[in-house]
Scaffold this motif. Structure first.
Motif, PDB file in Angstrom:
ATOM      1  N   GLY A 241       1.009  -1.046   0.007  1.00  0.00           N
ATOM      2  CA  GLY A 241      -0.129  -0.037  -0.174  1.00  0.00           C
ATOM      3  C   GLY A 241       0.965   1.200  -0.172  1.00  0.00           C
ATOM      4  N   ASP A 242       0.750   1.843   1.195  1.00  0.00           N
ATOM      5  CA  ASP A 242       1.736   3.065   1.047  1.00  0.00           C
ATOM      6  C   ASP A 242       2.768   2.881   2.233  1.00  0.00           C
ATOM      7  N   GLU A 243       2.885   1.749   2.770  1.00  0.00           N
ATOM      8  CA  GLU A 243       3.751   1.380   3.821  1.00  0.00           C
ATOM      9  C   GLU A 243       5.162   0.368   3.319  1.00  0.00           C
ATOM     10  N   ILE A 244       6.385   1.060   3.707  1.00  0.00           N
ATOM     11  CA  ILE A 244       7.353   0.265   3.263  1.00  0.00           C
ATOM     12  C   ILE A 244       7.566  -0.620   4.405  1.00  0.00           C
ATOM     13  N   VAL A 245       7.812  -2.049   4.201  1.00  0.00           N
ATOM     14  CA  VAL A 245       8.056  -2.882   4.917  1.00  0.00           C
ATOM     15  C   VAL A 245       9.209  -3.837   4.829  1.00  0.00           C
ATOM     16  N   GLY A 246      10.035  -3.655   3.760  1.00  0.00           N
ATOM     17  CA  GLY A 246      11.220  -4.165   3.676  1.00  0.00           C
ATOM     18  C   GLY A 246      12.072  -3.634   2.521  1.00  0.00           C
ATOM     19  N   PHE A 247      13.331  -4.256   2.373  1.00  0.00           N
ATOM     20  CA  PHE A 247      14.252  -3.933   1.547  1.00  0.00           C
ATOM     21  C   PHE A 247      14.852  -5.195   0.796  1.00  0.00           C
ATOM     22  N   VAL A 248      15.018  -5.121  -0.690  1.00  0.00           N
ATOM     23  CA  VAL A 248      15.540  -6.117  -1.307  1.00  0.00           C
ATOM     24  C   VAL A 248      16.438  -5.487  -2.044  1.00  0.00           C
ATOM     25  N   MET A 249      17.676  -6.369  -2.532  1.00  0.00           N
ATOM     26  CA  MET A 249      18.696  -5.939  -3.463  1.00  0.00           C
ATOM     27  C   MET A 249      19.042  -6.975  -4.320  1.00  0.00           C
ATOM     28  N   ALA A 250      19.277  -6.973  -5.562  1.00  0.00           N
ATOM     29  CA  ALA A 250      19.632  -7.987  -6.407  1.00  0.00           C
ATOM     30  C   ALA A 250      20.935  -7.620  -6.844  1.00  0.00           C
ATOM     31  N   PHE A 251      21.547  -8.707  -7.407  1.00  0.00           N
ATOM     32  CA  PHE A 251      22.927  -8.168  -8.272  1.00  0.00           C
ATOM     33  C   PHE A 251      22.779  -8.997  -9.410  1.00  0.00           C
ATOM     34  N   LEU A 252      23.401  -8.231 -10.426  1.00  0.00           N
ATOM     35  CA  LEU A 252      23.058  -8.711 -11.681  1.00  0.00           C
ATOM     36  C   LEU A 252      24.119  -8.556 -12.648  1.00  0.00           C
ATOM     37  N   ASP A 253      24.479  -9.940 -13.148  1.00  0.00           N
ATOM     38  CA  ASP A 253      25.437 -10.093 -14.055  1.00  0.00           C
ATOM     39  C   ASP A 253      26.735  -9.836 -13.631  1.00  0.00           C
ATOM     40  N   ILE A 254      27.179 -10.364 -12.421  1.00  0.00           N
ATOM     41  CA  ILE A 254      28.574 -10.130 -12.033  1.00  0.00           C
ATOM     42  C   ILE A 254      29.502 -11.536 -12.488  1.00  0.00           C
ATOM     43  N   ALA A 255      30.892 -11.342 -12.604  1.00  0.00           N
ATOM     44  CA  ALA A 255      31.750 -12.442 -12.678  1.00  0.00           C
ATOM     45  C   ALA A 255      31.826 -12.698 -11.255  1.00  0.00           C
ATOM     46  N   TRP A 256      31.614 -14.164 -10.810  1.00  0.00           N
ATOM     47  CA  TRP A 256      31.483 -14.644  -9.609  1.00  0.00           C
ATOM     48  C   TRP A 256      32.717 -14.825  -9.128  1.00  0.00           C
ATOM     49  N   SER A 257      33.630 -15.624  -9.869  1.00  0.00           N
ATOM     50  CA  SER A 257      35.133 -15.589  -9.446  1.00  0.00           C
ATOM     51  C   SER A 257      35.793 -15.683 -10.688  1.00  0.00           C
ATOM     52  N   PRO A 258      36.120 -14.153 -10.962  1.00  0.00           N
ATOM     53  CA  PRO A 258      36.910 -13.831 -11.990  1.00  0.00           C
ATOM     54  C   PRO A 258      38.234 -14.459 -12.126  1.00  0.00           C
ATOM     55  N   ALA A 259      39.145 -14.590 -10.944  1.00  0.00           N
ATOM     56  CA  ALA A 259      40.383 -15.233 -11.209  1.00  0.00           C
ATOM     57  C   ALA A 259      40.273 -16.779 -11.727  1.00  0.00           C
ATOM     58  N   GLU A 260      39.065 -17.433 -11.246  1.00  0.00           N
ATOM     59  CA  GLU A 260      39.107 -18.722 -11.715  1.00  0.00           C
ATOM     60  C   GLU A 260      38.349 -19.128 -12.882  1.00  0.00           C
ATOM     61  N   ASP A 261      37.072 -18.441 -13.174  1.00  0.00           N
ATOM     62  CA  ASP A 261      36.296 -18.334 -14.324  1.00  0.00           C
ATOM     63  C   ASP A 261      35.825 -17.082 -14.579  1.00  0.00           C
ATOM     64  N   PRO A 262      36.426 -16.140 -15.706  1.00  0.00           N
ATOM     65  CA  PRO A 262      35.901 -14.846 -16.077  1.00  0.00           C
ATOM     66  C   PRO A 262      34.475 -15.107 -16.478  1.00  0.00           C
ATOM     67  N   HIS A 263      34.106 -16.244 -17.062  1.00  0.00           N
ATOM     68  CA  HIS A 263      32.820 -16.446 -17.796  1.00  0.00           C
ATOM     69  C   HIS A 263      31.957 -16.731 -16.903  1.00  0.00           C
ATOM     70  N   ASP A 264      31.931 -17.120 -15.459  1.00  0.00           N
ATOM     71  CA  ASP A 264      31.003 -17.717 -14.691  1.00  0.00           C
ATOM     72  C   ASP A 264      30.268 -16.302 -14.180  1.00  0.00           C
ATOM     73  N   ILE A 265      29.219 -16.084 -14.966  1.00  0.00           N
ATOM     74  CA  ILE A 265      28.373 -14.847 -14.739  1.00  0.00           C
ATOM     75  C   ILE A 265      27.257 -15.171 -13.903  1.00  0.00           C
ATOM     76  N   ARG A 266      26.913 -14.595 -12.820  1.00  0.00           N
ATOM     77  CA  ARG A 266      25.691 -14.613 -12.026  1.00  0.00           C
ATOM     78  C   ARG A 266      24.793 -13.451 -11.673  1.00  0.00           C
ATOM     79  N   SER A 267      23.646 -13.640 -11.495  1.00  0.00           N
ATOM     80  CA  SER A 267      22.629 -12.740 -10.813  1.00  0.00           C
ATOM     81  C   SER A 267      22.068 -13.580  -9.763  1.00  0.00           C
ATOM     82  N   GLY A 268      21.474 -12.670  -8.934  1.00  0.00           N
ATOM     83  CA  GLY A 268      20.714 -13.133  -7.678  1.00  0.00           C
ATOM     84  C   GLY A 268      20.292 -12.305  -6.771  1.00  0.00           C
ATOM     85  N   LEU A 269      20.165 -12.807  -5.779  1.00  0.00           N
ATOM     86  CA  LEU A 269      19.748 -12.059  -4.347  1.00  0.00           C
ATOM     87  C   LEU A 269      20.754 -11.603  -3.465  1.00  0.00           C
TER      88      LEU A 269
END
Length: 161
Positions: free
Chosen positions: A59-87
């Motif tokens: 409605g008009d009340e803020i009850v929480g906060f959420v943030m996603a991450f979009l298309d980041i290299a998860w472990s660039p040193a190990e696999d720069p093609h391991d692109i992930r998104s999530g919570l």
């Protein structure tokens, strides 16, 4: 758990709602499990191309906060093609927990990731008693066997509704 009302939505964090969003706090026993919203918004600013912060509004009340991450290299040193998104973060105010707001927020993040072409959504959680692990497992996340910064990594298949 009750069903959230129909006026539930995710909204951008703006100058008009910034103070209210930053004032959100989880229960005291959860404070060690999730960063405060102000830190999340600072991270969103620093990672502007990959962060997707939203207020959870009923409605008009803020009850929480959420943030996603979009298309980041998860472990660039190990696999720069391991692109992930999530919570990245989920904070439901102490007064509004157990009302379906967290479930709604995760469902909406998953829908946004699908719209952007992601086939999987990732999340991390601290292991142990009192953590959000049962919540994430109930939503279909499954541990990957990975750990990051001492947290369990979970993945949700977005190819199935």
């Amino acid at each position: 758990m009750s069903t959230p009302p129909q006026g539930l939505r995710l909204s951008p964090v703006t100058p008009d709602n910034f103070d209210t969003v930053c004032a959100l706090s989880v229960r005291p026993d959860q404070e060690h499990l999730v960063s405060p919203v102000a830190k999340s918004l600072a991270e969103a600013y620093a990672h502007g191309e990959t962060a997707w912060p939203r207020a959870i509004v009923d409605g008009d009340e803020i009850v929480g906060f959420v943030m996603a991450f979009l298309d980041i290299a998860w472990s660039p040193a190990e696999d720069p093609h391991d692109i992930r998104s999530g919570l990245w973060r989920l904070n439901i105010s102490a007064a509004h927990q157990s009302n379906g707001y967290g479930r709604f927020a995760v469902t909406e993040v998953a829908a946004e990731l699908r719209r952007r072409g992601a086939s999987q959504a990732y999340v991390t959680w601290h292991p142990g008693a009192g953590t959000p692990e049962p919540f994430y497992l109930s939503l279909g996340f499954r541990p990957t066997g990975e750990q990051t910064d001492g947290e369990t990594v979970g993945v949700l298949d977005l190819r199935t509704p």
